[in-house]
Design a protein around this motif. Structure first.
Motif, PDB file in Angstrom:
ATOM      1  N   CYS A  31       0.836  -1.208   0.000  1.00 21.35           N
ATOM      2  CA  CYS A  31       0.000   0.000   0.000  1.00 21.35           C
ATOM      3  C   CYS A  31       0.869   1.256   0.000  1.00 21.35           C
ATOM      4  O   CYS A  31       0.584   2.228  -0.711  1.00 21.35           O
ATOM      5  N   ALA A  32       1.944   1.229   0.806  1.00 20.60           N
ATOM      6  CA  ALA A  32       2.847   2.378   0.853  1.00 20.60           C
ATOM      7  C   ALA A  32       3.529   2.588  -0.496  1.00 20.60           C
ATOM      8  O   ALA A  32       3.702   3.725  -0.949  1.00 20.60           O
ATOM      9  N   ILE A  33       3.914   1.483  -1.148  1.00 19.05           N
ATOM     10  CA  ILE A  33       4.535   1.580  -2.469  1.00 19.05           C
ATOM     11  C   ILE A  33       3.556   2.198  -3.472  1.00 19.05           C
ATOM     12  O   ILE A  33       3.930   3.059  -4.278  1.00 19.05           O
ATOM     13  N   ALA A  34       2.295   1.773  -3.408  1.00 20.93           N
ATOM     14  CA  ALA A  34       1.282   2.325  -4.315  1.00 20.93           C
ATOM     15  C   ALA A  34       1.110   3.826  -4.089  1.00 20.93           C
ATOM     16  O   ALA A  34       0.992   4.600  -5.051  1.00 20.93           O
ATOM     17  N   VAL A  35       1.093   4.240  -2.824  1.00 16.48           N
ATOM     18  CA  VAL A  35       0.973   5.667  -2.516  1.00 16.48           C
ATOM     19  C   VAL A  35       2.182   6.428  -3.048  1.00 16.48           C
ATOM     20  O   VAL A  35       2.056   7.520  -3.621  1.00 16.48           O
ATOM     21  N   GLY A  36       3.362   5.851  -2.863  1.00 20.31           N
ATOM     22  CA  GLY A  36       4.569   6.504  -3.361  1.00 20.31           C
ATOM     23  C   GLY A  36       4.573   6.658  -4.864  1.00 20.31           C
ATOM     24  O   GLY A  36       4.947   7.721  -5.401  1.00 20.31           O
ATOM     25  N   PHE A  37       4.142   5.631  -5.569  1.00 19.46           N
ATOM     26  CA  PHE A  37       4.101   5.724  -7.029  1.00 19.46           C
ATOM     27  C   PHE A  37       3.008   6.693  -7.494  1.00 19.46           C
ATOM     28  O   PHE A  37       3.130   7.300  -8.558  1.00 19.46           O
ATOM     29  N   ALA A  38       1.947   6.837  -6.685  1.00 16.01           N
ATOM     30  CA  ALA A  38       0.959   7.876  -6.993  1.00 16.01           C
ATOM     31  C   ALA A  38       1.606   9.254  -6.903  1.00 16.01           C
ATOM     32  O   ALA A  38       1.311  10.153  -7.699  1.00 16.01           O
ATOM     33  N   GLY A  39       2.511   9.405  -5.922  1.00 17.46           N
ATOM     34  CA  GLY A  39       3.262  10.650  -5.823  1.00 17.46           C
ATOM     35  C   GLY A  39       4.146  10.880  -7.034  1.00 17.46           C
ATOM     36  O   GLY A  39       4.283  12.011  -7.517  1.00 17.46           O
ATOM     37  N   VAL A  40       4.747   9.800  -7.547  1.00 17.85           N
ATOM     38  CA  VAL A  40       5.571   9.918  -8.754  1.00 17.85           C
ATOM     39  C   VAL A  40       4.720  10.390  -9.931  1.00 17.85           C
ATOM     40  O   VAL A  40       5.135  11.260 -10.712  1.00 17.85           O
ATOM     41  N   LEU A  41       3.524   9.838 -10.057  1.00 20.63           N
ATOM     42  CA  LEU A  41       2.631  10.259 -11.139  1.00 20.63           C
ATOM     43  C   LEU A  41       2.234  11.725 -10.999  1.00 20.63           C
ATOM     44  O   LEU A  41       2.086  12.441 -12.000  1.00 20.63           O
ATOM     45  N   MET A  42       2.066  12.187  -9.752  1.00 19.42           N
ATOM     46  CA  MET A  42       1.744  13.599  -9.540  1.00 19.42           C
ATOM     47  C   MET A  42       2.894  14.487 -10.011  1.00 19.42           C
ATOM     48  O   MET A  42       2.671  15.569 -10.565  1.00 19.42           O
ATOM     49  N   VAL A  43       4.118  14.034  -9.779  1.00 21.00           N
ATOM     50  CA  VAL A  43       5.275  14.808 -10.220  1.00 21.00           C
ATOM     51  C   VAL A  43       5.391  14.784 -11.745  1.00 21.00           C
ATOM     52  O   VAL A  43       5.641  15.815 -12.390  1.00 21.00           O
ATOM     53  N   LEU A  44       5.185  13.596 -12.332  1.00 19.62           N
ATOM     54  CA  LEU A  44       5.345  13.445 -13.780  1.00 19.62           C
ATOM     55  C   LEU A  44       4.193  14.055 -14.561  1.00 19.62           C
ATOM     56  O   LEU A  44       4.392  14.554 -15.671  1.00 19.62           O
ATOM     57  N   ARG A  45       2.971  13.957 -13.984  1.00 21.08           N
ATOM     58  CA  ARG A  45       1.770  14.423 -14.680  1.00 21.08           C
ATOM     59  C   ARG A  45       1.770  13.939 -16.126  1.00 21.08           C
ATOM     60  O   ARG A  45       1.973  14.719 -17.076  1.00 21.08           O
ATOM     61  N   PRO A  46       1.564  12.620 -16.334  1.00 23.42           N
ATOM     62  CA  PRO A  46       1.719  12.029 -17.673  1.00 23.42           C
ATOM     63  C   PRO A  46       0.804  12.602 -18.739  1.00 23.42           C
ATOM     64  O   PRO A  46       1.043  12.394 -19.919  1.00 23.42           O
ATOM     65  N   THR A  47      -0.263  13.319 -18.349  1.00 25.85           N
ATOM     66  CA  THR A  47      -1.134  13.912 -19.363  1.00 25.85           C
ATOM     67  C   THR A  47      -0.658  15.289 -19.792  1.00 25.85           C
ATOM     68  O   THR A  47      -1.201  15.876 -20.714  1.00 25.85           O
ATOM     69  N   GLY A  48       0.393  15.805 -19.125  1.00 20.50           N
ATOM     70  CA  GLY A  48       0.875  17.142 -19.448  1.00 20.50           C
ATOM     71  C   GLY A  48       2.153  17.114 -20.256  1.00 20.50           C
ATOM     72  O   GLY A  48       2.689  16.062 -20.613  1.00 20.50           O
ATOM     73  N   ASP A  49       2.675  18.287 -20.520  1.00 17.81           N
ATOM     74  CA  ASP A  49       3.873  18.396 -21.345  1.00 17.81           C
ATOM     75  C   ASP A  49       5.131  17.965 -20.606  1.00 17.81           C
ATOM     76  O   ASP A  49       6.173  17.757 -21.226  1.00 17.81           O
ATOM     77  N   ILE A  50       5.050  17.844 -19.262  1.00 20.65           N
ATOM     78  CA  ILE A  50       6.258  17.569 -18.493  1.00 20.65           C
ATOM     79  C   ILE A  50       6.796  16.163 -18.752  1.00 20.65           C
ATOM     80  O   ILE A  50       7.955  15.888 -18.531  1.00 20.65           O
ATOM     81  N   LEU A  51       5.902  15.246 -19.236  1.00 27.67           N
ATOM     82  CA  LEU A  51       6.348  13.882 -19.486  1.00 27.67           C
ATOM     83  C   LEU A  51       7.087  13.828 -20.821  1.00 27.67           C
ATOM     84  O   LEU A  51       6.621  13.264 -21.799  1.00 27.67           O
ATOM     85  N   GLY A  52       8.245  14.426 -20.835  1.00 25.46           N
ATOM     86  CA  GLY A  52       9.093  14.411 -22.010  1.00 25.46           C
ATOM     87  C   GLY A  52      10.327  13.593 -21.751  1.00 25.46           C
ATOM     88  O   GLY A  52      10.374  12.741 -20.851  1.00 25.46           O
ATOM     89  N   PHE A  53      11.372  13.868 -22.530  1.00 25.52           N
ATOM     90  CA  PHE A  53      12.593  13.092 -22.422  1.00 25.52           C
ATOM     91  C   PHE A  53      13.213  13.200 -21.036  1.00 25.52           C
ATOM     92  O   PHE A  53      13.676  12.214 -20.466  1.00 25.52           O
ATOM     93  N   GLY A  54      13.247  14.412 -20.475  1.00 26.27           N
ATOM     94  CA  GLY A  54      13.859  14.604 -19.160  1.00 26.27           C
ATOM     95  C   GLY A  54      13.180  13.802 -18.076  1.00 26.27           C
ATOM     96  O   GLY A  54      13.839  13.163 -17.244  1.00 26.27           O
ATOM     97  N   ALA A  55      11.858  13.818 -18.049  1.00 25.89           N
ATOM     98  CA  ALA A  55      11.113  13.071 -17.031  1.00 25.89           C
ATOM     99  C   ALA A  55      11.316  11.571 -17.201  1.00 25.89           C
ATOM    100  O   ALA A  55      11.488  10.845 -16.212  1.00 25.89           O
ATOM    101  N   LEU A  56      11.289  11.098 -18.441  1.00 31.94           N
ATOM    102  CA  LEU A  56      11.506   9.673 -18.680  1.00 31.94           C
ATOM    103  C   LEU A  56      12.927   9.262 -18.297  1.00 31.94           C
ATOM    104  O   LEU A  56      13.140   8.177 -17.750  1.00 31.94           O
TER     105      LEU A  56
END
Length: 294
Positions: free
Chosen positions: A115-140
């Motif tokens: 559960c803690a791992i899932a919460v942490g990866f949710a935090g990663v998704l918040m940082v990456l925001r895969p639907t936005g422009d930030i998910l580019g080469f640098g984020a990957l």
């Protein structure tokens, strides 16, 4: 530990500044050469043959390849992303380690840590925001670097009986050789001040390693390891002072989730190590695995 993490972050900030001017292979080669100069007296005192002797050459090779990939991905990511953003994504590495320890090491992870791992990866998704422009080469690149760093930590577990100097020498030689091979294709003539800064990168990294290792020798891991998250504070400060970067609310919230979940996983593992379940303690000890969460 706090001073060691501050030096690691300073090293990363210097690398981010230099990678905007010089290619990654050149930075890796010069940094490693400076590190070897500092390590040379220790190698000579211990004996070069003794330092380089190993009965697990394949494991060392795998670890070195992972380290080369991780360092290269880190420098590629900080070239285009703020330092604090990259450091935040890298904070997910302990979560990757816990998740990967199940298929790679045969360890058991219970429901609470999953559960803690899932919460942490949710935090990663918040940082990456895969639907936005930030998910580019640098984020990957940052995400790939964090994942590769976790694999490197797991590979280090298989070499836990190897001396610290041997590990440092192998990784320094490997990263330096990789940079030296590619450097002729990316050579950029450095100025003397910049060449000095490239060398300082290796010195600062070695000092940081020494401080972190020293902290783990004189204090229990449960006391000092949580302070590794202070590197995020240093990254925020340096990013603001040098580049004027200010993380937005999404990144701040994601960082909070990642750090909180990482601290919970670490605390839970310490609890299980201190008070294993009596009914499964013998089986877990005989197999070298953690007891499942209760």
């Amino acid at each position: 530990m706090v001073l060691g993490m501050s030096l690691f972050t300073l090293n990363d900030a210097m690398g981010k500044w230099l990678v905007e001017i010089y290619p990654v292979p050149m930075i890796l080669a010069v940094r490693s050469a400076a590190s070897l100069l500092i390590l040379a007296p220790l190698i000579l005192r211990a004996g070069p043959v003794r330092v380089m002797r190993t009965d697990k050459p394949i494991a060392h090779l795998v670890r070195v390849v992972l380290m080369i990939a991780e360092v290269a991905l880190f420098y590629l990511s900080v070239r285009v992303l703020p330092l604090a953003d990259v450091m935040t994504i890298y904070m997910a590495a302990p979560l990757f380690v816990t998740a990967l320890s199940v298929p790679l090491l045969g360890e058991k992870v219970g429901a609470r840590r999953w559960c803690a791992i899932a919460v942490g990866f949710a935090g990663v998704l918040m940082v990456l925001r895969p639907t936005g422009d930030i998910l580019g080469f640098g984020a990957l690149a940052a995400l790939g670097g964090s994942f590769t760093f976790a694999l490197m930590l797991i590979s280090t577990r298989s070499l836990r009986g190897t001396g610290g100097l041997t590990l440092l020498v192998f990784q320094t030689l490997g990263v330096g050789a990789a940079g030296a091979v590619a450097m002729p294709f990316y050579w950029t003539p450095p100025t003397w001040p910049h060449l000095g800064l490239l060398g300082v990168l290796g010195l600062v990294a070695l000092a940081a390693h020494a401080l972190v290792n020293r902290s783990l020798k004189i204090s229990p891991a449960a006391v000092v390891v949580p302070y590794q998250y202070t590197s995020l504070v240093w990254a925020l400060a340096l990013g603001w002072i040098i580049w004027g970067d200010v993380p937005d609310l999404w990144i701040a919230a994601g960082a909070a989730l990642i750090v909180a979940s990482g601290l919970f996983v670490f605390h839970r593992e310490q609890q299980l190590a201190a008070a294993p379940d009596l009914s499964s303690e013998a089986g877990a000890a005989s197999q070298g695995r953690r007891s499942p969460d209760r």
